[in-house]
Design an enzyme around this catalytic site. Structure first.
Site: not given
Length: 480
Positions: A274, A272, A222, A342, A161
């Protein structure tokens, strides 16, 4: 004319389809969603998401070969290729709660596709999904097929983002996973042809389904691991007088490691990292690999530790209490150039300070007061459900005010916490801010964006993550 339909008009579906429409003028692209307000926003001048460059792309194609609609079934029925980009939240109850992905929305999308389809379809997984989801989707479609053939492909997105449009224009790679059958390979080629309109052939990677699904989880794990690694080192830097920026620069000069994702911070956020690691942990546990699961769990533990360490620094520096004190928070989005909140570290930091009875004033150039109040009142993982399933109007947190001006937010404050690396925070008039604050005046830089020496000259007591500590902070316990 090839017709593409994308189910889900969020951060992935909207930008991805807009770029496909721009780069493939001969393809009709329709983005469908059950949310009337979201589709209305995509059709308006005020798009529902902020992403640099997105508005230009949408305006060039909208009404020509890019459409946004709530007529989900009609467009699914007409499409040749269906991208499914629906939420895959973390389960909050039942088997795998707190780790496993909740595939409710995926399953209902698959059942709806089977109900309305009258011709063969290629169904593309675009949302991040646990390994073997394709198999479940395949079973739903084939058991309800009525003689129609479906091919399932995995085509995970690797957007960041803030740079999503550039990432779509010039991707590192496009990954397409399909069945190793003649029909599966034919479907892979069909999707490859779409991307080949603008992506060089050598950047389009084709794999089997499971490799594609797992590559997405592995890539995010990663990346998150690199952030947790440098954040773990930042704690050691503070304890020893080392400077994390210098250490990261020296480490990143190794061509095998590279410089990206080595900035120490208050922690990673976003929709994404977590979620995908929890998913990976769950899959490892289900496959009898507890050692592997524990290894990846540690990445999240360090991230949580970094956030609580930051809160502890704030509280212990300010005479071990922030009760009744005004703390200004600059930046609420999880990173600059996006309005996305988020899993932003700001939520946990604010909740930690509120737990000590602080009064908080927040400024972020892209996040509304309504969004901030929702985030602070919501339970973990609630954000990942469609808006109509989220708590309706969560009670506003009374100790939190939101302003549209950094100077207003900092007026009368005891301390300033910088939690997002917005460029404008580098150029604020900190002398003016200092004059209007309570003394001693503190700056806690969770993103290492300000020049701490200059701020100290003005009179601030400055804490920068992973940097040598002010004499003031040296005698303070790192844990309150």
């Amino acid at each position: 004319m090839v017709k593409i339909c994308c189910i889900g008009a969020g951060y992935v579906g909207g930008p991805t389809m807009a770029v496909i429409a721009l780069k493939c003028p001969s393809i009709e692209v329709v983005v469908v969603d059950i949310s009337v307000t979201r589709i209305a926003a995509w059709n308006s001048d005020q798009l529902p998401i902020y992403e640099p460059g997105l508005e230009d792309v949408v305006k060039q194609c909208r009404g020509r070969n890019l459409f946004f609609s709530t007529e989900v079934e009609k467009h699914v029925c007409e499409a040749d290729i269906i991208f499914v980009s629906v939420n895959t939240p973390t389960k909050t109850r039942g088997l795998g709660a707190g780790k496993a992905a909740d595939l409710t929305y995926w399953e209902s999308a698959a059942r709806m596709i089977a109900d309305v389809s009258k011709s063969d379809k290629i169904v593309v997984e675009k949302s991040t999904v646990p390994v073997k989801t394709a198999e479940a989707i395949e079973k739903i479609l084939t058991h309800n097929s009525k003689g129609i053939n479906y091919q399932i492909l995995s085509n995970p997105e690797f957007l960041a983002e803030g740079t999503a449009i550039q990432d779509l224009f010039n991707p590192d790679r496009v990954l397409i996973g399909g069945r190793e059958t003649p029909e599966g390979q034919k479907a892979v080629r069909a999707l490859k042809e779409v991307y080949a309109n603008w992506v060089p052939e050598d950047r389009i990677i084709t794999t089997n389904l499971w490799s594609a699904e797992l590559s997405k989880l592995a890539a995010n794990a990663f990346l998150a691991q690199r952030i947790s690694s440098v954040n773990a080192i930042s704690a050691l830097c503070e304890a020893t007088g080392a400077n994390v920026a210098e250490v990261a620069y020296a480490v990143g000069k190794d061509s095998r490691i590279g410089p990206k994702f080595l900035n120490a911070s208050v922690g990673f956020g976003g929709s994404c990292f977590q979620k995908d690691i929890l998913n990976l942990v769950y899959i490892c546990e289900c496959n009898g690999l507890p050692e592997v699961a524990n290894y990846w769990k540690q990445v999240i533990k360090i991230n949580d530790y970094q956030k609580s360490r930051f809160v502890n620094r704030v509280v212990s520096s300010m005479f071990n209490t922030v009760a009744g004190k005004k703390i200004a928070v600059l930046g609420f989005a999880f990173k600059k150039d996006t309005g996305d909140t988020r899993e932003t570290p700001a939520i946990d930091v604010c909740k930690g300070l509120l737990g000590d009875k602080a009064k908080i004033s927040i400024y972020d150039p892209q996040v509304t007061e309504d969004q901030i109040q929702r985030d602070l009142a919501m339970n973990k993982f609630d954000w990942d459900h469609p808006i109509h399933l989220q708590p309706m109007s969560p009670t506003a947190v009374k100790e939190v005010t939101v302003t549209w001006d950094a100077y207003e937010a900092t007026k009368g404050a005891h301390g300033v916490c910088i939690l997002t690396e917005w460029d404008e925070f580098k150029t604020l008039d900190y002398s003016k801010i200092y004059q209007n604050m309570q003394k001693p005046a503190f700056v806690f830089d969770g993103r290492n964006v300000v020049d701490s020496d200059k701020l100290r000259e003005i009179g601030f007591i400055v804490y920068s993550i992973g940097k040598p500590l002010d004499p003031w902070l040296k005698d303070m316990p790192a844990v309150a």
